[in-house]
Scaffold this motif. Structure first.
Motif, PDB file in Angstrom:
ATOM      1  N   CYS A   1      12.746  85.794  76.227  1.00  0.00           N
ATOM      2  CA  CYS A   1      13.094  86.714  77.309  1.00  0.00           C
ATOM      3  C   CYS A   1      12.009  87.777  77.460  1.00  0.00           C
TER       4      CYS A   1
ATOM      5  N   ASN B   1      19.168  84.840  74.095  1.00  0.00           N
ATOM      6  CA  ASN B   1      18.318  84.805  72.908  1.00  0.00           C
ATOM      7  C   ASN B   1      18.226  83.413  72.306  1.00  0.00           C
ATOM      8  N   GLU B   2      19.320  82.665  72.371  1.00  0.00           N
ATOM      9  CA  GLU B   2      19.360  81.330  71.777  1.00  0.00           C
ATOM     10  C   GLU B   2      18.501  80.339  72.549  1.00  0.00           C
TER      11      GLU B   2
ATOM     12  N   PRO C   1      21.045  94.223  73.727  1.00  0.00           N
ATOM     13  CA  PRO C   1      21.085  93.213  72.653  1.00  0.00           C
ATOM     14  C   PRO C   1      20.190  92.009  72.942  1.00  0.00           C
ATOM     15  N   VAL C   2      19.604  91.950  74.128  1.00  0.00           N
ATOM     16  CA  VAL C   2      18.642  90.890  74.448  1.00  0.00           C
ATOM     17  C   VAL C   2      17.361  91.137  73.652  1.00  0.00           C
ATOM     18  N   HIS C   3      16.760  90.064  73.148  1.00  0.00           N
ATOM     19  CA  HIS C   3      15.508  90.164  72.402  1.00  0.00           C
ATOM     20  C   HIS C   3      14.330  90.201  73.378  1.00  0.00           C
ATOM     21  N   TRP C   4      14.304  91.263  74.183  1.00  0.00           N
ATOM     22  CA  TRP C   4      13.246  91.376  75.187  1.00  0.00           C
ATOM     23  C   TRP C   4      11.873  91.526  74.533  1.00  0.00           C
ATOM     24  N   ARG C   5      10.888  90.944  75.208  1.00  0.00           N
ATOM     25  CA  ARG C   5       9.493  91.137  74.841  1.00  0.00           C
ATOM     26  C   ARG C   5       8.729  91.557  76.086  1.00  0.00           C
TER      27      ARG C   5
ATOM     28  N   MET D   1      14.404  87.684  65.408  1.00  0.00           N
ATOM     29  CA  MET D   1      13.713  88.366  66.501  1.00  0.00           C
ATOM     30  C   MET D   1      14.537  89.573  66.946  1.00  0.00           C
ATOM     31  N   VAL D   2      13.874  90.590  67.444  1.00  0.00           N
ATOM     32  CA  VAL D   2      14.552  91.798  67.898  1.00  0.00           C
ATOM     33  C   VAL D   2      13.983  92.222  69.242  1.00  0.00           C
ATOM     34  N   ASN D   3      14.626  93.195  69.843  1.00  0.00           N
ATOM     35  CA  ASN D   3      14.127  93.775  71.081  1.00  0.00           C
ATOM     36  C   ASN D   3      12.857  94.573  70.788  1.00  0.00           C
ATOM     37  N   LEU D   4      11.782  94.297  71.547  1.00  0.00           N
ATOM     38  CA  LEU D   4      10.471  94.882  71.267  1.00  0.00           C
ATOM     39  C   LEU D   4      10.018  95.900  72.316  1.00  0.00           C
TER      40      LEU D   4
END
Length: 687
Positions: free
Chosen positions: A76, A71-72, A20-24, A1-4
Motif C-alpha cells: 500500500c 496489508n495482506e 492501521p494500513v501499512h502505508w509506504r 511491516m508497519v506504517n512508514l
C-alpha cells in the motif's frame, strides 16, 4: 511491516501515519517489496485539504478489518498529489482513460513495475449507487491477480503503451501566434460565457483564473468592450458570491452551483495567487481607487499573508474544506464559515444582526445545509441605510463577525510550501504591489523568494516542496522552475535589483538543460531528464487549475528575453517563440483551457512592450513616471527603473537633462525617451 508515513514531509501523508494500513511512500523499495511478495500495489493519491479523501480515510483506512485485508494482499502506497505531481499526472491519465473521469481520492492498482491495470476514485465502505464497496473491490482485484494473471499483464501493458503514446507532446501546429488566432480564441471563450451568473460552464464552477488575465490583456490590445464586460461580470459575480470569503477575503476552490453561491470550502494558494494577479490588473485599470477589484485585491493579499504565510517567509498550500468540531471526530465541511440568523443576532444583537442577515443573505431557510447560510454580498449596505454611515456600520459588523468566527474551531492548514505555487504568489504580490504602490507586498514577495532560493534550491536544482523549512526530496517539475523564474523576474522589475535577474537566469538555464525535448524544439517535459523513470514521462500542455508547465515556461522565457543582455536574450526569445508556436494549437482547438497560453501570447504579440526608466541620482524624482508606467502599461509589459548601466535593460540609457527618462520599446523598435507622465502615457497608448 508497519506504517512508514510518520516521518513524511507531506502533511497529507502524516494524516495517515496512524492508520492501521501499512502505508509506504512511493520509492524503489516499495516497488521492490511488491515484486518480492508477488502482490499488486494499491496506490492511493490525494491531498491534505481534499474532503472525499478524508471521508474514504475515515470509512476504510481507519477501519482495522479493511486495513488487514489491504496489508495482506497488497503493498500500500500513499502519494500526495501536490508533492508528486508527476505520479499524479501519469495515474490520473490512466484513471480518466479507464473510467472517463478523474478526481481525488484516486485509487489505482498497479503491477510491481508500476503499470496500472485497474483505476478509480472514491469507493464507499458499503455498496452505493452501483459502486462496489472498497472491500468488495479489494477482493475482486486479489482474485483476478491470483487466477487471471495473464489478463492483468495484458491490460497493464496496453495501458502503459497508451500512456506513453499520450505523452508524445504537442504536434507542430499549422497555425501561428497572430492577432487573428488570439481574436479567434477570445471569441470562442466569450461564446461559452454564462451570461446570467458570470464565468464559464455550469456546476461545479471553477474560477477561470489564468483566463481572466489573458482576457484582460486581449481587451487592452483590441479595446473590445465585450471582452472587458465578460471579465467584469465574472470578477464581480465571484467577489459577491459565497465562493469568496466575505469576512476574511480569499477564494474557495470552486462553487458547487452555477451561481458561485455555495463553495467547496477548501482554499488553495494557487487559486488565490492567480486570482490576485487578475484582480490587481483589473484594479489598476478601474477608474475608482476604491473599486470592487481594488477591495478584493487588498483582501486577497491579506488572506495570503495572514492565513497562508509561514514563519519562514513562504506560503502554505491550503486550508482544509473540513473543520473538526471535536478532536478525533470526522470533519464537517464548511462548519467554520456558515451562519444562521440566530447566530448573527447572538453576536450582534437584534437590530445589527437582522441588518447583517440582509446584507450577507442569511435566511432561516439557508443556502447551505441544515438551515445554515454561506455569506454572500449581493446587497449593497448603502441600500439598507439612509444616513450615510453604511460603510462604517458594515466594517464594524464585519469585524465583529470575523472575531466571532475566529473563536470557532478552524480548518486544518496544509503547511507544505510548494515551489510553483509560491512562485505564482511572488509574481502576483510583486505585480500588485508595484502597480498599487504597496511596498510591503513587494517585500513579502521578496521574503518568500529569499526563502525559496535558500531552502528549495539545492546544488543549483529546484526541489518541489518543504515543510517547516525542511525541504523534501521530491525534485522540482517544470512548473516549479518556470514560476520561480517568473517570480524572480517580477521582483527584478519591481525593485530594479540585478541579483533577482541573475538568480532567475541561472534557474532558467537549468530548466532548459533538463526539461527540453531535444527532438522537438519548443516542446517540454514536465519532469527532468534525470528524474525517476515512470511508466511514461509526463508532459501536459493544457492549462488546468494551474497553468501547464510549458505555458508557464513560455512566460518565463519571454520575460527573460526582454530584460536580459543580448546574447542570452536571443536564445530565450527563440525558445519562447518555439514554445508559443506549439501552444498555438491549444489556443486554436481548446481556448478555454489555454488561459496562460493566451496571457503569454498577448504579451508576445506586443513585442513584448518594454519600458526602461533611467533614474538620476535623485531617484524620488521618478516616482510619478514609474507610477504612470505601472498603472498605464498593458499586462505583460516589462518595466524596469534603475540607474544607467546597472541592469541590462538600462544599458546605455541615461536620464535626459538630469531628469528621469522612460524609453519605450516594442520588440527591437524604440521610441525617443520621454520625461513626463503625459508623454509616457501617450507613448504607451500608441498602437
Amino acid at each position: 511491516m508497519v506504517n512508514l508515513l510518520g516521518n513524511a514531509t507531506s502533511p497529507y501523508l502524516r494524516q495517515h501515519a496512524d492508520n492501521p494500513v501499512h502505508w509506504r511512500e512511493w520509492d524503489p523499495a516499495a516497488l521492490a517489496a511488491a515484486r518480492e511478495r508477488d502482490v499488486p500495489i494499491l496506490l492511493s493519491v490525494g491531498y491534505a485539504s481534499c474532503h472525499w479523501c478524508h471521508v474514504m480515510a475515515h470509512e476504510s483506512f481507519e477501519d482495522a478489518r479493511t486495513a488487514a485485508q489491504m496489508n495482506e494482499d497488497f503493498v500500500c502506497i500513499k502519494v500526495d498529489r501536490e508533492e508528486r505531481p508527476d505520479l499524479d499526472a501519469v495515474y490520473m491519465n490512466a484513471t480518466v482513460a479507464m473510467t472517463g473521469q478523474g478526481g481525488w481520492p484516486m485509487t489505482c492498482f498497479l503491477t510491481p513495475d508500476g503499470e496500472p491495470f485497474y483505476c478509480g476514485t472514491y469507493y464507499p465502505k458499503v455498496p452505493r449507487g452501483g459502486i462496489p464497496s472498497f472491500t468488495q473491490l479489494l477482493t475482486a482485484i486479489t482474485d483476478t491477480w491470483n487466477t487471471r494473471r495473464d489478463e492483468v499483464d495484458k491490460a497493464s501493458a496496453q495501458v502503459a503503451d497508451a500512456l506513453r503514446a499520450q505523452a508524445a507532446g504537442l504536434p507542430e501546429a499549422d497555425v501561428s501566434i497572430s492577432a487573428e488566432l488570439l481574436d479567434h480564441a477570445v471569441a470562442a471563450v466569450l461564446r461559452d460565457e454564462d451570461h446570467k451568473h458570470g464565468g464559464f460552464g455550469g456546476a461545479p464552477k471553477f474560477p477561470p483564473s489564468a483566463l481572466l488575465e489573458g482576457l484582460l490583456r486581449s481587451w487592452e490590445r483590441t479595446g473590445d468592450a465585450a471582452t472587458l464586460d465578460v471579465v467584469n461580470r465574472t470578477a464581480e459575480a465571484m467577489a459577491r458570491g459565497g465562493i469568496y470569503d466575505q469576512l476574511r477575503g480569499g477564494f474557495a476552490r470552486y462553487s458547487v452551483d452555477a451561481a458561485w453561491v455555495v463553495p467547496h470550502f477548501e482554499k488553495m494558494l494557487y487559486d488565490n495567487a492567480q486570482l490576485l494577479r487578475a484582480y490587481a490588473h483589473l484594479a489598476r485599470r478601474s477608474p475608482e481607487r476604491e473599486s470592487l477589484a481594488h477591495r478584493v485585491t487588498c483582501e486577497t493579499v491579506q488572506f495570503i499573508l495572514d492565513d497562508l504565510g509561514t514563519e519562514h517567509g513562504g506560503f502554505a498550500s491550503a486550508l482544509d474544506a473540513d473543520t473538526h468540531l471535536e478532536p478525533g471526530g470526522p470533519g464537517v465541511e464548511g462548519a467554520t464559515y456558515v451562519w444562521t440568523p440566530a447566530e448573527l443576532i447572538g453576536e450582534l444583537g437584534p437590530i445589527e444582526g437582522a441588518w447583517a442577515a440582509e446584507v450577507f443573505g442569511v435566511t432561516t431557510a439557508g443556502n447551505f445545509e441544515q438551515g445554515t447560510s454561506v455569506l454572500t454580498r449581493y446587497v449593497d449596505p448603502d441600500a439598507l441605510s439612509d444616513n450615510g454611515t453604511a460603510g462604517e456600520r458594515f466594517q464594524r459588523v464585519r469585524a465583529t463577525l470575523r472575531e466571532a468566527r475566529a473563536r470557532r474551531p478552524q480548518p486544518d492548514r496544509d503547511d507544505k510550501v510548494v515551489t510553483a505555487w509560491n512562485g505564482i504568489a511572488i509574481t502576483a504580490l510583486a505585480e500588485a504591489g508595484s502597480a498599487l504602490r504597496q511596498d510591503d507586498w513587494v517585500e513579502a514577495a521578496a521574503r518568500c523568494a529569499r526563502f525559496l532560493l535558500t531552502e528549495h534550491v539545492v546544488d543549483g536544482r529546484v526541489r518541489r516542496a518543504s515543510l517547516g523549512a525542511a525541504v523534501g526530496t521530491s525534485p522540482g517539475v517544470l512548473e516549479d522552475y518556470a514560476w520561480l523564474v517568473t517570480g524572480l523576474l517580477a521582483l527584478h522589475q519591481a525593485t530594479g535589483r540585478l541579483d533577482w535577474l541573475d538568480h532567475a537566469q541561472r534557474l532558467l538555464d537549468k530548466a532548459i538543460q533538463h526539461f527540453a525535448d531535444p527532438t522537438a524544439p519548443g516542446s517540454w517535459f514536465d519532469t527532468a531528464d534525470d528524474a525517476e523513470t515512470l511508466v511514461a514521462r509526463p508532459r501536459d500542455p493544457i492549462d488546468g487549475a494551474t497553468p501547464a508547465g510549458a505555458s508557464a515556461l513560455a512566460e518565463a522565457l519571454l520575460t527573460a528575453a526582454a530584460i536580459s543582455a543580448p546574447e542570452p536574450a536571443l536564445r530565450y526569445r527563440e525558445l519562447a517563440d518555439q514554445t508559443l508556436q506549439r501552444g498555438a494549437v491549444v489556443l486554436a482547438r481548446a481556448p478555454r483551457s489555454a488561459g496562460q497560453w493566451l496571457t503569454v501570447a498577448e504579451a508576445a504579440l506586443r513585442g513584448p512592450l518594454q519600458v526602461a526608466i533611467a533614474l538620476p541620482d535623485n531617484a524620488t524624482a521618478a516616482t510619478e513616471l514609474i507610477a504612470t508606467a505601472r498603472t498605464e502599461a498593458p499586462g505583460g509589459t516589462v518595466i524596469v527603473a534603475a540607474p544607467t548601466n546597472s541592469v541590462p535593460l538600462l544599458t546605455d540609457r541615461s536620464p535626459v537633462n538630469d531628469a528621469p527618462a522612460a524609453y519605450v520599446c516594442r520588440g527591437s523598435v524604440c521610441d525617443l525617451p520621454v520625461t513626463t507622465p503625459p508623454d509616457l502615457r501617450a507613448a504607451l497608448n500608441r498602437p
